[in-house]
Design an enzyme around this catalytic site. Sequence first.
Site, mmCIF file in Angstrom:
data_model
loop_
_atom_site.group_PDB
_atom_site.id
_atom_site.type_symbol
_atom_site.label_atom_id
_atom_site.label_comp_id
_atom_site.label_asym_id
_atom_site.label_seq_id
_atom_site.Cartn_x
_atom_site.Cartn_y
_atom_site.Cartn_z
ATOM 1 N N HIS A 149 -10.718 -6.279 -50.342
ATOM 2 C CA HIS A 149 -11.692 -5.210 -50.149
ATOM 3 C C HIS A 149 -11.755 -4.288 -51.357
ATOM 4 C CE1 HIS A 149 -13.777 -1.644 -48.555
ATOM 5 N NE2 HIS A 149 -14.446 -2.568 -47.886
ATOM 6 N N HIS A 162 -23.357 0.032 -41.161
ATOM 7 C CA HIS A 162 -22.358 -0.566 -40.285
ATOM 8 C C HIS A 162 -22.339 0.145 -38.941
ATOM 9 C CE1 HIS A 162 -18.856 2.256 -41.659
ATOM 10 N NE2 HIS A 162 -19.161 2.564 -40.420
#
Length: 346
Positions: A290, A314
């Site tokens: 990430h 998101h």
Amino acid sequence: MESAIPQNLEMKRSRHKRVPDDYQPPYPSFVARYKPTVSRVAMAYFGVQYRGTAPTVATAALAEIAGTFAKESGPSHWDRARYIDQVGHENVVSVAYWDDIARFDAWFAPAREAWTGKARDGIGTFIEVLRPSLARHETLFSSSDRPEGVAAIAGRMSGEVQEHAYWGGMRDRIPLSQTDAMAPGGNPELIRDGTRLRVEAHDNLCLIRSGQDWSDTEASERKLYLDEVEPVLREGMEFLRDHGLGIDCYGNRYMRVLAADGSVSEKSYGQSWWKSLAALERWAESHPTHVKIFGAAMKYLSTLGPSAKLRLYHEVTVAAADEQFFEYLNCHPKTGMLAAVETASA
């Protein structure tokens, strides 16, 4: 500047935010705002699984669930996406959203029986449902004019919000985080119901759907995204798909959204189940996969500045044990939350 937490869910904090009250984020972001009468939403993932080219029975099943969505008490919004899982099966997932739980409950029982109550030759089917209170749920959007996922059933989008662009912002946007650590409790268990397999997970299971939309980008920006950012994102998504269990990610799907005619759109999203919000946070803040995604995204956005047309969003839910339902019929054992049961019994 608004708080991401709606006024009706604000409470005296016993757990503090990660930033001071005068924090100013470096760029604007927005959240979904639901109608005041909405206290809970439902999100239902209906999947079909097969190998190779879609058999006729899979095509028929997808048409069947689309017809079921159109019935009275059906969802206010739904979309469809596809991906290849870690053992090479094609999966097509239709995800539907409700803001009225009574309407969802009236719809769900017959829909469930039709989807996982009967075996279909050559394919598997599964249902994954969360029905969280709004106190256990948050969204975030880079722009306010094109809602996706659960935000498509919200009444409106907010103005610019404060709680973003720092590690911990995801937690700070969840209203329950004001007073609760949302730690996981218990272990997943497998329940056999004839040929159907159900998973009873545990308290504070975490779901994230994190999407990308490059349909508005022009040639140079599109090339930059597809050449420099998307491959790094895919690498991270495939790590979670293939090796996520080691960091408490039960399962990950990196999906391409399908247009109404079934063609592949210029939208994608990752959807993953986590043992806890804390596990998701650890991956986001410190895992090399990430960190690499974050670095590529920051380089992209700093290169383009305000002219960037890539849209990001998101939705994150930390669900109580009684807000979850997982059921699988003729699916391989690494499908969705079945992988969590494998881990628990290993």
